[in-house]
Write a protein that holds these residues in place. Structure first.
Motif, mmCIF file in Angstrom:
data_model
loop_
_atom_site.group_PDB
_atom_site.id
_atom_site.type_symbol
_atom_site.label_atom_id
_atom_site.label_comp_id
_atom_site.label_asym_id
_atom_site.label_seq_id
_atom_site.Cartn_x
_atom_site.Cartn_y
_atom_site.Cartn_z
ATOM 1 N N GLU A 17 35.775 46.852 45.411
ATOM 2 C CA GLU A 17 34.441 47.431 45.258
ATOM 3 C C GLU A 17 33.344 46.384 45.428
ATOM 4 O OE1 GLU A 17 35.443 51.174 42.276
ATOM 5 O OE2 GLU A 17 33.945 49.680 41.681
ATOM 6 N N SER A 18 32.220 46.847 45.932
ATOM 7 C CA SER A 18 31.025 46.014 46.008
ATOM 8 C C SER A 18 30.274 46.114 44.688
ATOM 9 C CB SER A 18 30.137 46.506 47.161
ATOM 10 O OG SER A 18 29.056 45.643 47.383
ATOM 11 N N SER A 19 29.721 45.008 44.219
ATOM 12 C CA SER A 19 29.011 45.027 42.941
ATOM 13 C C SER A 19 27.913 43.977 42.947
ATOM 14 C CB SER A 19 29.979 44.771 41.779
ATOM 15 O OG SER A 19 30.465 43.438 41.812
ATOM 16 N N HIS A 20 27.049 44.050 41.917
ATOM 17 C CA HIS A 20 25.927 43.117 41.832
ATOM 18 C C HIS A 20 26.401 41.675 41.689
ATOM 19 C CE1 HIS A 20 24.060 46.849 39.802
ATOM 20 N NE2 HIS A 20 23.822 46.892 41.103
ATOM 21 N N PHE A 21 27.378 41.478 40.819
ATOM 22 C CA PHE A 21 27.882 40.135 40.550
ATOM 23 C C PHE A 21 29.409 40.191 40.575
ATOM 24 C CE2 PHE A 21 26.248 36.116 38.307
ATOM 25 C CZ PHE A 21 27.243 35.339 38.883
ATOM 26 N N PRO A 22 30.027 40.060 41.753
ATOM 27 C CA PRO A 22 31.494 40.092 41.810
ATOM 28 C C PRO A 22 32.113 39.010 40.933
ATOM 29 C CG PRO A 22 30.535 40.255 44.010
ATOM 30 C CD PRO A 22 29.414 39.916 43.077
ATOM 31 N N ILE A 23 33.219 39.354 40.306
ATOM 32 C CA ILE A 23 33.947 38.418 39.459
ATOM 33 C C ILE A 23 35.442 38.618 39.733
ATOM 34 C CG2 ILE A 23 33.915 40.038 37.506
ATOM 35 C CD1 ILE A 23 33.738 37.609 35.625
ATOM 36 N N TYR A 24 36.188 37.530 39.875
ATOM 37 C CA TYR A 24 37.598 37.582 40.266
ATOM 38 C C TYR A 24 37.802 38.317 41.604
ATOM 39 C CZ TYR A 24 38.409 36.305 35.349
ATOM 40 O OH TYR A 24 38.404 35.687 34.117
ATOM 41 N N GLY A 25 36.772 38.307 42.459
ATOM 42 C CA GLY A 25 36.872 39.075 43.695
ATOM 43 C C GLY A 25 36.933 40.566 43.451
ATOM 44 N N ASN A 26 36.547 41.008 42.219
ATOM 45 C CA ASN A 26 36.663 42.416 41.807
ATOM 46 C C ASN A 26 38.090 42.941 42.009
ATOM 47 O OD1 ASN A 26 34.001 42.417 41.066
ATOM 48 N ND2 ASN A 26 33.263 43.500 42.881
ATOM 49 N N THR A 27 39.058 42.037 41.794
ATOM 50 C CA THR A 27 40.453 42.342 42.070
ATOM 51 C C THR A 27 41.340 41.773 40.969
ATOM 52 O OG1 THR A 27 40.049 42.242 44.454
ATOM 53 C CG2 THR A 27 42.326 42.024 43.740
ATOM 54 N N THR A 28 42.306 42.549 40.538
ATOM 55 C CA THR A 28 43.305 42.047 39.602
ATOM 56 C C THR A 28 44.404 41.308 40.357
ATOM 57 O OG1 THR A 28 44.676 44.031 39.712
ATOM 58 C CG2 THR A 28 42.926 43.990 38.059
ATOM 59 N N GLN A 29 45.006 40.347 39.678
ATOM 60 C CA GLN A 29 46.208 39.686 40.178
ATOM 61 C C GLN A 29 47.317 39.879 39.143
ATOM 62 O OE1 GLN A 29 45.355 35.495 41.663
ATOM 63 N NE2 GLN A 29 43.509 35.919 40.496
ATOM 64 N N VAL A 30 48.465 40.319 39.601
ATOM 65 C CA VAL A 30 49.616 40.443 38.721
ATOM 66 C C VAL A 30 50.672 39.452 39.190
ATOM 67 C CG1 VAL A 30 51.528 41.915 38.020
ATOM 68 C CG2 VAL A 30 49.213 42.805 38.010
ATOM 69 N N PHE A 31 51.066 38.566 38.273
ATOM 70 C CA PHE A 31 52.079 37.552 38.552
ATOM 71 C C PHE A 31 53.391 38.004 37.914
ATOM 72 C CE2 PHE A 31 47.963 35.526 38.453
ATOM 73 C CZ PHE A 31 47.963 34.750 39.599
ATOM 74 N N VAL A 32 54.404 38.107 38.727
ATOM 75 C CA VAL A 32 55.694 38.603 38.264
ATOM 76 C C VAL A 32 56.632 37.426 38.025
ATOM 77 C CG1 VAL A 32 57.657 40.078 38.787
ATOM 78 C CG2 VAL A 32 55.355 40.732 39.553
#
Length: 436
Positions: A166-181
């Motif tokens: 998603e686009s946002s005013h202030f992106p944080i973490y690339g607006n993306t979750t990371q899951v480490f297995v």
């Protein structure tokens, strides 16, 4: 009488010879590939059967093309739109603004510029991250905005994928979750979203609900070396919450507040990283953020439509055709542009930035970014791909050091993308062989 007739005869012959030489000079300086010849070339490439092909090839410093085939036709550009975004950015910024801030009464006020690299998983900005390590109470002033999470014409079912963050005013973490297995230890960044994970053994390995930040993991489909990326639904309140959890300092959201006057600006030193992300990796989140940054800097608000409309007016004097332009990344199928217009954009980029900057930021054939799979000599270009559409637009440097600009656009094909890529490569090889 005979002398007079002889004079007219010589004058007539001189006129004929001069005219012939003039026509020859036009022919030599004009197209070297006729439309008929290009059509024959296209017929020899099976992947182009039933596809819509349009192209333009021209020397960098002359107006007449060497090859032109339906170059006036509107095509779906996909990520070739990022060429427009890049041009707009280099025209708008000498330095990239990462943050507006103002320290007042032991409170650090700050405001978004649209800059996307805070805690980014692929393109982190250490200087911006360290700025938020300062011990303050933080007040976030939400900007004026008409921003949508996704652009007009984006596919609704793209929401689970990194390329549609998603686009946002202030992106944080690339607006993306990371899951480490890892064995008996699956973890998520940003960590506060871990509590929204549930197990689901019936569906895909990792997915999110369409309308809320509820994530599901299927352990049966996970590998121990996996790192999985899925966008999360953004908001200003979630941004401040995630920032507070990361920094351990209080962060307050102020909406529609009287902002402090005379903001100080923290400028980024990550220009090369950002532009390589845009052009070499074709990162859509970075592309959308750049338009947000231009809008915020120009209008003190994030209004993409207003920004694009203004750029179209500014560029109308040199664009050969009007452009249908709706987003910064090219994900939208509403975008339309002609090959000859992309040629004009490429020439403008060269005038604004120069060849060495192009070599620095653009993918290079058989070497970097999205051009790794193009086995061509000395080509610097941008790909653009959506389903059934693939385009390549950029520059090549001939063996004699001459620079050519080109745009080859293939739309509405059903052949495998590898075959389309090879077809475009074959066309370019034939152009390169003739154009020295």
């Amino acid at each position: 009488v005979y002398k007079r007739q002889g004079f007219y005869y010589l004058y007539y012959m001189r006129w004929l010879i001069t005219g012939f030489l003039f026509l020859m000079s036009i022919s030599l300086s004009g197209q070297q590939f006729s439309k008929r010849k290009i059509a024959r070339m296209l017929k020899k490439i099976p992947a182009f059967e039933q596809a819509h092909i349009a192209l333009t090839v021209a020397p960098l410093n002359t107006s007449k093309p060497k090859a032109f085939y339906q170059g006036e036709n509107y095509m779906t550009p996909a990520s070739n739109v990022k060429l427009l975004t890049f041009l707009a950015a280099i025209q708008s910024f000498d330095s990239l603004p990462a943050l507006y801030f103002k320290e007042k009464d032991s409170i650090m006020h700050f405001k978004a510029t649209g800059y996307p690299l805070l805690f980014h998983p692929f393109y982190p900005d250490p200087e911006l991250a360290s700025f938020f390590d300062q011990k303050y109470t933080w007040h976030y002033h939400a900007p004026k905005s008409t921003l949508n999470a996704h652009g007009h014409g984006w596919s609704w079912d793209d929401y689970p994928y990194y390329y549609a963050a998603e686009s946002s005013h202030f992106p944080i973490y690339g607006n993306t979750t990371q899951v480490f297995v890892a064995p008996n230890n699956t973890r998520m960044i940003p960590k506060p979203l871990e509590k929204h994970i549930a197990l689901d053994t019936l569906k895909q390995q990792f997915h999110r609900e369409r309308s809320k930040n509820r994530f599901y993991l299927n352990p049966k489909m996970l590998n121990e070396i996996d790192t999985l990326y899925r966008p999360f639904i953004t908001s200003d309140s979630l941004f401040t919450h995630l920032l507070q959890k990361r920094t351990q300092y209080p962060v307050k959201l102020l909406e529609n507040s009287n902002t402090p006057p005379n903001w100080d600006i923290l400028y980024s030193n990550q220009e090369a990283l950002l532009y390589k992300a845009l052009l070499q990796d074709s990162d859509n989140g970075v592309a959308e953020a750049l338009l947000n940054m231009i809008s915020q800097t120009t209008f003190n608000e994030m209004n993409i439509q207003k920004t694009i409309d203004t750029l179209k007016i500014q560029w109308s004097q040199w664009l050969p055709d009007p452009i249908e332009w709706v987003d910064g990344s090219g994900v939208s199928r509403y975008n339309m542009i002609t090959p000859r217009t992309l040629i004009a954009v490429l020439k403008k980029i060269h005038r604004e930035a120069g060849l060495e900057t192009i070599k620095k930021y653009f993918p290079k054939s058989a070497s970097s970014g999205t051009l790794k799979d193009y086995p061509l000599r000395e080509v610097y270009a941008k790909t653009g791909t959506l389903r059934h559409n693939h385009n390549l637009s950029g520059y090549w440097i001939s063996d004699r050091g001459n620079v050519y600009v080109f745009s080859i656009m293939a739309n509405h094909f059903t052949a495998p993308i590898d075959e389309i890529r090879e077809g475009i490569s074959e066309l370019l090889r034939q152009f390169q062989k003739k154009l020295k």
